[in-house]
Design an enzyme around this catalytic site. Structure first.
Site, mmCIF file in Angstrom:
data_model
loop_
_atom_site.group_PDB
_atom_site.id
_atom_site.type_symbol
_atom_site.label_atom_id
_atom_site.label_comp_id
_atom_site.label_asym_id
_atom_site.label_seq_id
_atom_site.Cartn_x
_atom_site.Cartn_y
_atom_site.Cartn_z
ATOM 1 N N TYR A 148 83.701 98.743 -67.808
ATOM 2 C CA TYR A 148 84.260 97.649 -66.983
ATOM 3 C C TYR A 148 85.784 97.671 -67.034
ATOM 4 C CZ TYR A 148 84.830 92.808 -65.259
ATOM 5 O OH TYR A 148 85.187 91.688 -64.547
ATOM 6 N N GLU A 150 88.058 99.920 -68.134
ATOM 7 C CA GLU A 150 88.751 101.110 -67.619
ATOM 8 C C GLU A 150 88.457 101.300 -66.132
ATOM 9 O OE1 GLU A 150 91.060 102.259 -69.214
ATOM 10 O OE2 GLU A 150 90.627 102.611 -71.329
ATOM 11 N N ASN A 177 88.544 84.212 -67.179
ATOM 12 C CA ASN A 177 87.195 83.603 -67.218
ATOM 13 C C ASN A 177 87.030 82.424 -66.266
ATOM 14 O OD1 ASN A 177 87.756 84.939 -69.894
ATOM 15 N ND2 ASN A 177 85.586 84.485 -70.166
ATOM 16 N N VAL A 190 79.330 83.119 -71.325
ATOM 17 C CA VAL A 190 79.286 82.051 -72.316
ATOM 18 C C VAL A 190 78.982 80.677 -71.705
ATOM 19 C CG1 VAL A 190 81.797 81.631 -72.400
ATOM 20 C CG2 VAL A 190 80.403 81.182 -74.398
ATOM 21 N N VAL A 191 79.594 80.344 -70.579
ATOM 22 C CA VAL A 191 79.376 78.996 -70.039
ATOM 23 C C VAL A 191 77.921 78.829 -69.601
ATOM 24 C CG1 VAL A 191 80.011 77.362 -68.226
ATOM 25 C CG2 VAL A 191 81.805 78.684 -69.374
ATOM 26 N N GLY A 210 82.937 82.202 -83.837
ATOM 27 C CA GLY A 210 83.222 81.256 -82.749
ATOM 28 C C GLY A 210 84.697 80.893 -82.647
ATOM 29 N N THR A 213 89.066 82.924 -78.765
ATOM 30 C CA THR A 213 89.425 81.953 -77.727
ATOM 31 C C THR A 213 89.237 82.525 -76.319
ATOM 32 O OG1 THR A 213 91.756 82.596 -77.518
ATOM 33 C CG2 THR A 213 91.211 81.012 -79.265
ATOM 34 N N PRO A 275 87.190 90.556 -77.230
ATOM 35 C CA PRO A 275 88.586 90.141 -77.446
ATOM 36 C C PRO A 275 88.694 88.852 -78.263
ATOM 37 C CG PRO A 275 88.211 90.749 -75.157
ATOM 38 C CD PRO A 275 86.869 90.696 -75.812
ATOM 39 N N GLN A 277 91.378 86.777 -78.452
ATOM 40 C CA GLN A 277 92.116 85.683 -77.823
ATOM 41 C C GLN A 277 92.392 86.026 -76.364
ATOM 42 O OE1 GLN A 277 95.783 85.301 -79.990
ATOM 43 N NE2 GLN A 277 96.382 87.411 -79.665
HETATM 44 P P1 NAD Z 1 78.798 88.401 -59.999
HETATM 45 O O1 NAD Z 1 78.073 89.377 -60.851
HETATM 46 O O2 NAD Z 1 78.172 87.059 -59.758
HETATM 47 O O3 NAD Z 1 79.123 89.023 -58.571
HETATM 48 C C1 NAD Z 1 79.320 90.396 -58.337
HETATM 49 C C2 NAD Z 1 78.643 90.749 -57.027
HETATM 50 O O4 NAD Z 1 78.873 92.139 -56.747
HETATM 51 C C3 NAD Z 1 77.134 90.542 -57.060
HETATM 52 O O5 NAD Z 1 76.703 89.878 -55.902
HETATM 53 C C4 NAD Z 1 76.589 91.978 -57.133
HETATM 54 O O6 NAD Z 1 75.277 92.095 -56.606
HETATM 55 C C5 NAD Z 1 77.643 92.728 -56.347
HETATM 56 N N1 NAD Z 1 77.695 94.161 -56.659
HETATM 57 C C6 NAD Z 1 77.717 94.742 -57.883
HETATM 58 N N2 NAD Z 1 77.780 96.078 -57.750
HETATM 59 C C7 NAD Z 1 77.804 96.349 -56.415
HETATM 60 C C8 NAD Z 1 77.858 97.535 -55.647
HETATM 61 N N3 NAD Z 1 77.896 98.746 -56.217
HETATM 62 N N4 NAD Z 1 77.863 97.439 -54.289
HETATM 63 C C9 NAD Z 1 77.805 96.225 -53.687
HETATM 64 N N5 NAD Z 1 77.749 95.062 -54.363
HETATM 65 C C10 NAD Z 1 77.747 95.121 -55.715
HETATM 66 O O7 NAD Z 1 80.259 88.228 -60.651
HETATM 67 P P2 NAD Z 1 81.455 87.265 -60.261
HETATM 68 O O8 NAD Z 1 81.754 86.432 -61.435
HETATM 69 O O9 NAD Z 1 81.219 86.628 -58.942
HETATM 70 O O10 NAD Z 1 82.642 88.323 -60.132
HETATM 71 C C11 NAD Z 1 83.142 88.765 -58.875
HETATM 72 C C12 NAD Z 1 84.321 89.684 -59.089
HETATM 73 O O11 NAD Z 1 85.359 89.000 -59.799
HETATM 74 C C13 NAD Z 1 83.985 90.929 -59.909
HETATM 75 O O12 NAD Z 1 84.660 92.038 -59.372
HETATM 76 C C14 NAD Z 1 84.512 90.602 -61.285
HETATM 77 O O13 NAD Z 1 84.879 91.749 -61.998
HETATM 78 C C15 NAD Z 1 85.716 89.729 -60.956
HETATM 79 N N6 NAD Z 1 86.032 88.829 -62.075
HETATM 80 C C16 NAD Z 1 85.278 87.736 -62.332
HETATM 81 C C17 NAD Z 1 85.576 86.942 -63.418
HETATM 82 C C18 NAD Z 1 84.787 85.704 -63.750
HETATM 83 O O14 NAD Z 1 85.060 85.077 -64.782
HETATM 84 N N7 NAD Z 1 83.867 85.256 -62.945
HETATM 85 C C19 NAD Z 1 86.656 87.272 -64.254
HETATM 86 C C20 NAD Z 1 87.396 88.414 -63.970
HETATM 87 C C21 NAD Z 1 87.087 89.183 -62.862
HETATM 88 N N1 UDP Z 2 79.766 84.224 -76.397
HETATM 89 C C1 UDP Z 2 79.070 83.490 -77.358
HETATM 90 N N2 UDP Z 2 77.765 83.181 -77.110
HETATM 91 C C2 UDP Z 2 77.120 83.537 -75.980
HETATM 92 C C3 UDP Z 2 77.840 84.278 -74.996
HETATM 93 C C4 UDP Z 2 79.153 84.616 -75.245
HETATM 94 O O1 UDP Z 2 79.612 83.124 -78.400
HETATM 95 O O2 UDP Z 2 75.931 83.205 -75.845
HETATM 96 C C5 UDP Z 2 81.179 84.549 -76.632
HETATM 97 C C6 UDP Z 2 81.522 86.024 -76.475
HETATM 98 O O3 UDP Z 2 81.309 86.737 -77.671
HETATM 99 C C7 UDP Z 2 82.988 85.949 -76.101
HETATM 100 C C8 UDP Z 2 83.098 84.640 -75.313
HETATM 101 O O4 UDP Z 2 81.943 83.881 -75.647
HETATM 102 O O5 UDP Z 2 83.794 85.841 -77.249
HETATM 103 C C9 UDP Z 2 83.141 84.849 -73.797
HETATM 104 O O6 UDP Z 2 82.070 85.688 -73.441
HETATM 105 P P1 UDP Z 2 81.692 86.045 -71.950
HETATM 106 O O7 UDP Z 2 80.522 86.993 -72.015
HETATM 107 O O8 UDP Z 2 81.522 84.815 -71.150
HETATM 108 O O9 UDP Z 2 82.966 86.789 -71.319
HETATM 109 P P2 UDP Z 2 84.145 87.714 -71.871
HETATM 110 O O10 UDP Z 2 85.334 86.839 -71.831
HETATM 111 O O11 UDP Z 2 83.845 88.185 -73.252
HETATM 112 O O12 UDP Z 2 84.179 88.827 -70.889
#
Ligand code: NAD
Ligand code: UDP
Length: 313
Positions: A148, A150, A177, A190-191, A210, A213, A275, A277
């Site tokens: 993810y 890289e 997040n 986590v949420v 836990g 952050t 990570p 923090q």
């Molecule tokens: P999500 O998993 O709910 O949504 C990702 C969507 O992409 C899904 O509908 C999945 O079916 C689709 N998908 C995956 N691989 C695919 C492929 N090869 N071709 C077509 N569709 C594909 O996740 P999300 O939280 O909605 O995240 C959306 C974007 O935001 C992602 O790129 C993610 O890396 C980025 N992002 C999200 C968060 C977050 O906290 N939600 C944080 C950082 C980055």
């Molecule tokens: N985490 C946890 N319990 C869970 C799921 C996640 O304690 O059931 C922790 C996880 O180890 C990380 C943080 O919550 O430290 C956020 O995790 P998440 O998978 O939501 O996203 P990340 O920020 O790690 O990509």
């Protein structure tokens, strides 16, 4: 532009963030193409849009080329939860890298502006805190999160090279997040984990001690930031997230309290390379986009808990 409507492609449009983005783009009078292979997204997230003549659903995998005519592209396709992106790590890297190449190629051919949903994971397990955009990160290139992290880093490289070499108009958002309704209940983040566990009266699984952050942004705030970025003349990369930082343990206690749950907290091993923090420095977003999050965690969690309640008998 066709009939005064902008044609906007949202890859990953059936996912958590993508589906909310489709809603907003439709509300604003755009012609929306939602592209998804349903790896983690669901038809339920967008079923309410299916009757709309300005909404089109394409089942397609971004790792394969596609020929479309559009004005803007939001490249959101990629599983975001560690559990899902680690299930098929090769596919995850392909989605980020081949997906970026295909979408950038499309943007170049049709002259579309393209936004990349990048991530705070490009900073890895950061030594700089809070994270600023000029920090280059601390990522383990061979660990379980690398597919993810890289993949997203390489996608950023491709975005900037297409920009410099081919003059493609790019926008790169580093998303921190984000949570809210339409996260998959079994998504593993986590949420959603804590809320579902609390509502079901199951033990809350706290990884490690836990004390790591995170800083949680509500989906509505995040999308406002992404859309402002797309409309701006800022290339990025730019952090979009909520700077309110807390330990994961504090989040667990908050969820238990807000749901009125009797769940206890159990400790589980910390996943590799988790990570310690994470907090966005959003000075650039404030200055260049006039954006900052408005929704307090308490309110965002209330809406999220109400959404997840529907999945619990
Ligand atoms: P999500 O998993 O709910 O949504 C990702 C969507 O992409 C899904 O509908 C999945 O079916 C689709 N998908 C995956 N691989 C695919 C492929 N090869 N071709 C077509 N569709 C594909 O996740 P999300 O939280 O909605 O995240 C959306 C974007 O935001 C992602 O790129 C993610 O890396 C980025 N992002 C999200 C968060 C977050 O906290 N939600 C944080 C950082 C980055
Ligand atoms: N985490 C946890 N319990 C869970 C799921 C996640 O304690 O059931 C922790 C996880 O180890 C990380 C943080 O919550 O430290 C956020 O995790 P998440 O998978 O939501 O996203 P990340 O920020 O790690 O990509």
């Amino acid at each position: 532009m066709k009939g005064g409507r902008k044609r906007v492609l949202v890859t990953g449009g059936a996912g958590f963030l993508g589906s909310h983005l489709c809603d907003r783009l439709i509300e604003q009078g755009n012609d929306v193409l939602c592209l998804d292979n349903f790896y983690t997204g669901t038809k339920d997230n967008i079923s309410h849009l299916l009757g709309n003549p300005y909404f089109e659903l394409l089942r397609h995998d971004v790792t394969f080329p596609i020929y479309l005519e559009v004005d803007e592209i939001y490249n959101m396709a990629c599983p975001a939860s560690p559990i899902h992106y680690q299930r098929d790590p090769v596919a995850t890297t392909k989605t980020s890298v081949h997906g970026a190449i295909n979408m950038l190629g499309l943007a170049k051919r049709v002259g579309a502006r393209i936004l990349q949903a990048s991530t705070s994971e490009v900073y890895g397990d950061p030594e700089v805190h809070p994270q600023t955009e000029d920090y280059r990160g601390c990522v383990n290139p061979i660990g379980p999160r690398a597919c993810y992290d890289e993949g997203k880093r390489c996608a950023e490289t491709l975005f900037f090279d297409y920009h410099r070499q081919h003059k493609v108009e790019i926008r790169v958002a580093r998303i921190f997040n984000t949570y809210g309704p339409r996260m998959h209940p079994d998504d593993g983040r986590v949420v959603s984990n804590f809320v579902m566990q609390a509502l079901r009266g199951e033990s809350i699984t706290l990884y490690g001690d836990g004390m790591q952050t995170r800083s949680f942004c509500f989906v509505d705030d995040l999308l406002a930031g992404l859309m402002k970025l797309m409309a701006s003349d800022v290339t990025g990369p730019i952090n979009i997230g909520n700077p309110r930082e807390m330990t994961v343990k504090e989040l667990a206690e908050m969820v238990v309290k807000m749901t009125g749950s009797k769940s206890d907290i159990v400790y589980r091993p910390l996943p590799a390379d988790d990570p310690m923090q994470r907090q966005p420095n959003i000075t650039l977003a404030k200055k260049h986009l006039d954006w900052e999050p408005k929704i307090p965690l308490e309110l965002g969690l209330e809406k999220t808990i109400a959404y997840f309640s529907k999945f619990v008998e």
